[in-house]
Design an enzyme around this catalytic site. Structure first.
Site, PDB file in Angstrom:
ATOM      1  N   GLY A 268       0.808  -1.219   0.000  1.00 42.78           N
ATOM      2  CA  GLY A 268       0.000   0.000   0.000  1.00 42.78           C
ATOM      3  C   GLY A 268       0.839   1.265   0.000  1.00 42.78           C
ATOM      4  N   GLU A 271       6.552   4.113   4.924  1.00 44.44           N
ATOM      5  CA  GLU A 271       6.710   5.244   5.841  1.00 44.44           C
ATOM      6  C   GLU A 271       8.113   5.853   5.888  1.00 44.44           C
ATOM      7  OE1 GLU A 271       6.209   1.995   6.814  1.00 44.44           O
ATOM      8  OE2 GLU A 271       7.370   1.494   8.597  1.00 44.44           O
ATOM      9  N   HIS A 304      -1.986   5.862   8.442  1.00 36.12           N
ATOM     10  CA  HIS A 304      -1.107   4.773   8.874  1.00 36.12           C
ATOM     11  C   HIS A 304       0.365   5.158   8.682  1.00 36.12           C
ATOM     12  CE1 HIS A 304      -0.074   0.432   9.402  1.00 36.12           C
ATOM     13  NE2 HIS A 304       0.941   0.771   8.627  1.00 36.12           N
ATOM     14  N   GLU A 305       0.701   5.602   7.491  1.00 34.43           N
ATOM     15  CA  GLU A 305       2.118   5.916   7.217  1.00 34.43           C
ATOM     16  C   GLU A 305       2.552   7.119   8.051  1.00 34.43           C
ATOM     17  OE1 GLU A 305       3.424   3.523   5.791  1.00 34.43           O
ATOM     18  OE2 GLU A 305       1.610   2.687   4.880  1.00 34.43           O
ATOM     19  N   HIS A 308       3.328   6.134  11.578  1.00 33.19           N
ATOM     20  CA  HIS A 308       4.610   5.428  11.709  1.00 33.19           C
ATOM     21  C   HIS A 308       5.753   6.368  12.096  1.00 33.19           C
ATOM     22  CE1 HIS A 308       4.183   1.221  10.824  1.00 33.19           C
ATOM     23  NE2 HIS A 308       3.771   1.352   9.575  1.00 33.19           N
ATOM     24  N   GLU A 327       3.814  -2.461  13.340  1.00 34.94           N
ATOM     25  CA  GLU A 327       2.657  -2.609  12.456  1.00 34.94           C
ATOM     26  C   GLU A 327       1.342  -2.806  13.221  1.00 34.94           C
ATOM     27  OE1 GLU A 327       2.782  -1.569   9.667  1.00 34.94           O
ATOM     28  OE2 GLU A 327       4.889  -1.712   9.091  1.00 34.94           O
TER      29      GLU A 327
END
Ligand code: TRP
Ligand code: ZN
Length: 884
Positions: A268, A271, A304-305, A308, A327
């Site tokens: 996907g 990061e 999400h990224e 991170h 994760e």
């Protein structure tokens, strides 16, 4: 490709590195047919190994042509080092030294999309987990953290934009139309977070003011034709930055944050510090071309990224066995973010549905592994649903047990204690324990034991003493390498409902007063009894609310109990769960009847629940859609002892048609009431909920095969003002028997969107997933379509992945042709892109679930793959484990 048999790496063999790299200076000279990578490393022996002679220095490297090595500016001759397929070894003479290496690589021939490669006209990198070693010789392990300075040199005309991590500190021109830029990242990082991009990219600018008042430049880089499709990603980024400040107190640290979208990407997104690289499918979103689902995915992946940056970059993993440390935690964080931005209940329903259909299957299959694995052959194979999704469930349980405040105290301590370090899952748990004076010794079994626990609960009411006894039993099936399992700590969130569906006060034996009407019990024993007192009438328990633990709950509910809960549970999630489990029960019953050759008859209670839900205006329309959507074929396969493909497909389809016929009138009126979908598109939760229900209803209404439904559907396809509605109409047409309208729509769609790869992915997927007969031949035909290529992972997932994972009837064709086709593609992909080849194997590894003839056919294809030439470690590991 490595030639020797892959070896197994064990967590217990972890040793600290012999050497550290304080500074990394990289210079990339990029050309069309090769690239030169000059590295200058400031190194020193690791104090931990002090005393005695200096150990040899073993650097990782793969597919590299070594051009020169110098130690402290002295060029070494070839007899001073040893090179093999995977390493470069030399002998340092001092505890501190500078090592300079030049390697030559060929990014234009890198189809594995790992290391430095070309996607379209641009250069980009993907280094996690072990891609940096395909760029230069290095200590490519996450516990070696270094400060990077990177200079990129390329031809200016084709590559006007030159990027790397951190801040731009210098740039300039070279003769012959070439130019350069130097970037410096002040934060020490492991090599897997390194990134470089060179290309002709359009830049979208914005900015964000952090909670301490610092101004951060935000930039999204895309190919010029996509410039109109970045607004949603940018908004999502700003919302993520604000949310991480508010919920976790985490502020962004650099002065610039960049996202680059590339078309060829294995996952996907990634990061990389200050320079996230994204699959374009997770950045681009415009109402004309992207569905609501795509909008939500963009929002979630951007978040999400971004998250991170703290859970992954500032605090990273000591080794890859700890992958879920970053994760699992980060998936939990992005799920909570999405829940806060949209409907919390619907988000939870989606995640639980996905987990149960997919992660549970993984946990019951040949690749089952704990959230912290003990061993692996190829780490790329361990970016799994268990590491990500189950890992997130484990963090969620910790959040549930500690409460929001206690959890926050724990994460504050974790970030404070370990900022700048590479740590372990144990360190994470220790911080949560220390901040809360908690003891998670037993809880940690969630990290070491694989398999999905079964939680069997029984309730007994005693009117004479007004007590309700809840007897809980837990067990966990054996998984590869683990036969005996010890009891887990299972947080069981519950309420007791009275005859009106109201929550009753909860008072456990020995307690002096009620603890409220909802509570979380910690089930810690193999068998454990909880006694509630002062229970004024026989209750119906509402158990495992919000799916408070990733377990299979068994409670002897009758169908009437499930109907009651589906109508009355004040907890939205459990209302859905009751309707879902009622549907599962009904479907399973009918599958048995179908197998016995008896006529099918629908339990009217399922119908009445659906009718009631459809008429309930107080319910979130998205919730209604979730309830109407029957359990997936994949979930029914997962639940079955031996899955009967034909029966599952036939019965589920039959129930959908029965519901559509019986509820047609109610469905039409709700469909119309939801509006005609015209009006300006909005990507907010409310509008998405409306479209979701309306399009679910359209799918049902098309099953009635009425001319009215067909004309409404065709009209929606033609006139839709957004891709969500257009695509829903296309799906309904493609799965209908109306050949002429179907082909016209497919044709029209392809003509109109052929310049949009992401839209064409949808077009491939819809056809690949269609259960109508002849699916394999259609997919084989589509492989020859000019828009298809095996070199683009999104295309492979859209066509081959959708066929193997979402087309039960056709993939499992009795003659095995579906298996043979997928195996052929895997053998081809093994040469091009081992990570993608390995992912495409998943459906074949599930052979134990099916009847014997199919088992034999699936195993034969796995054996054929195993016997093929030049097997990558990725494919070898999955195939050999699934045949073991
Ligand atoms: N860390 C990435 C994430 O956000 C995972 C990832 C991206 C990845 N690209 C990859 C892992 C390629 C392995 C290979 O989850
Ligand atoms: Zn991640």
């Amino acid at each position: 490709m490595r030639t020797e048999q892959p070896t197994t790496i064990h967590l217990t063999d972890y040793r600290q590195p012999d050497y550290l790299i304080d500074e990394t200076h990289l210079t990339f000279e990029l050309f069309e047919d090769h690239a030169l990578v000059h590295s200058r490393l400031a190194m020193r022996a690791n104090a931990a190994g002090e005393g005695g002679a200096l150990p040899p220095l073993v650097l990782h490297g793969q597919d590299l042509v070594l051009q020169s090595v110098a130690l402290d500016e002295q060029a070494l001759t070839a007899d001073a080092w040893q090179v093999d397929d995977s390493s470069l070894t030399l002998q340092p003479q001092a505890r501190e030294f500078e090592l300079a290496i030049t390697t030559r690589i060929e990014p234009q021939n890198n189809t594995a999309l790992e290391g430095l490669y070309k996607s379209g006209g641009m250069f980009c990198t993907q280094c996690e987990a072990e891609g940096f070693r395909k760029i230069t010789y290095y200590l490519d392990r996450p516990d070696v953290m270094s400060r990077f300075t990177t200079t990129v040199m390329a031809e200016r005309g084709s590559y006007p934009v030159l990027l790397s991590n951190g801040n731009l500190i210098a740039s300039g021109e070279h003769e012959g139309g070439r130019h350069w830029a130097t970037w410096e990242d002040p934060f020490p990082k492991p090599a897997y977070l390194f990134a470089l991009v060179a290309g002709d990219l359009y830049r979208i600018d914005d900015s964000f003011t952090t909670m301490s008042g610092r101004e951060v430049e935000l930039r999204i880089y895309v190919e010029p034709e996509n410039r109109e499709q970045c607004g949603h990603a940018m908004d999502s980024l700003k919302r993520s930055m604000r949310w991480d400040e508010e919920v976790y107190g985490r502020e962004y640290d650099l002065d610039i944050f960049m996202i680059v979208a590339v078309n060829d990407f294995n996952m996907g997104a990634m990061e990389n510090k200050g320079l996230n690289i994204f699959n374009s499918s997770c950045v681009l979103a415009h109402p004309d071309t992207a569905t609501d689902m795509a909008f939500q995915r963009v929002e979630a992946v951007v978040a999400h990224e971004y998250f991170h940056n703290w859970s992954g970059n500032r605090v990273t993993c000591r080794d890859w066995f700890q992958l879920s440390l970053k994760e699992g935690f980060t998936v939990f964080r992005d799920a909570e973010f999405s829940a806060d931005m949209n409907s919390r209940t619907v988000k939870r329903i989606e995640d639980v549905t996905f987990l149960r259909a997919n992660q549970f299957a993984e946990d019951a299959g040949p690749m089952a592994h704990p959230v912290r694995p003990d061993s692996y052959m190829e780490i790329s194979n361990f970016y799994t649903l268990t590491i990500y999704e189950k890992g997130a469930e484990v963090v969620r349980m910790l959040h549930t047990l500690l409460g929001a405040e206690g959890f926050r105290k724990g994460t504050d301590l974790y970030f404070e204690r370990h900022d700048g370090q590479a740590v372990t899952c144990d360190d994470f748990i220790a911080a949560l324990e220390d901040a809360n004076e908690a003891d998670f010794t037993q809880f940690k079994r969630w990290y070491s034991q694989a398999g999905t626990p079964v939680l069997q609960v029984d309730g007994r009411y005693d009117a004479a003493s007004s007590t309700f006894q809840l007897l809980c039993r837990q067990s966990c099936p054996a998984t590869p390498g683990q036969t005996e399992k010890l009891p887990f700590v299972i947080p069981l969130r519950l309420a007791l409902l009275d005859g009106e569906g109201r929550e009753m006060p909860l008072q456990l034996a020995g307690e002096t007063q009620a603890r409220g009407t909802e509570t979380v019990l910690a089930v810690t024993e193999a068998e454990q009894l909880f006694v509630f007192e002062n229970v004024r009438e026989e209750p119906l328990p509402s158990l495992l609310r919000g799916f408070s633990a990733p377990v299979k709950l068994v409670y002897p509910y009758s169908r009437d109990d499930r109907v009651f809960l589906a109508m009355h549970d004040p907890d939205g999630f459990n209302r859905w769960e009751a309707a879902q489990s009622l549907a599962v029960d009904v479907l399973q019953g009918l599958i048995g009847i179908h197998q016995a050759g008896r006529p099918l008859l629908l339990d009217q209670r399922l119908l009445e629940v659906h009718r009631a839900v459809l008429k309930d205006d107080s319910l979130d329309p998205a919730m209604v859609a979730e309830i109407l959507r029957l359990p997936s074929e994949a979930y029914l396969v997962e639940l079955a002892e031996e899955a009967d493909v034909e029966a599952i497909h036939h019965v589920r389809d039959w129930v959908r048609r029965e519901l559509a016929t019986a509820l047609a009138e109610t469905m039409w009126s709700r469909f119309r009431q939801l509006g005609d979908g015209a009006g300006a598109y909005r990507a907010d939760a409310e509008s998405m909920a409306r479209r979701s229900l309306r399009n679910t209803l359209l799918g049902y209404l098309m099953l009635t095969e009425s001319s009215e439904a067909l004309s409404v559907c065709v009209q929606q396809f033609v006139e839709a003002g957004n891709m969500t509605d257009r695509q829903a109409a296309l799906v309904a047409l493609v799965n209908s028997p109306h050949e002429q309208q179907k082909h016209a729509a497919l044709e029209e769609f392809a003509q109109r969107w052929n310049a949009y790869p992401l839209v064409m992915d949808q077009w491939f997927s819809i056809q690949a997933a269609s259960p109508l007969p002849g699916g394999l031949e259609r997919v084989q035909g589509l492989m020859k379509h000019p828009a298809f290529t095996l070199r683009n992972p999104n295309k492979v997932r859209a066509l081959i992945g959708a066929f193997a994972n979402q087309n039960l009837a056709n993939f499992h064709r009795a003659d095995g042709a579906g298996y043979r086709f997928v195996a052929d593609q895997i053998i081809e992909l093994n040469r091009l892109n081992p990570q993608i080849a390995s992912r495409m194997l998943t459906p074949l590894t599930r052979w134990r679930k099916f009847d014997e003839p199919r088992q034999l056919l699936m195993k034969a294809e796995l054996a054929r793959i195993l016997a093929s030439d030049d097997l990558s470690p990725d494919v070898y590991e999955v195939v050999s484990k699934s045949l073991a």
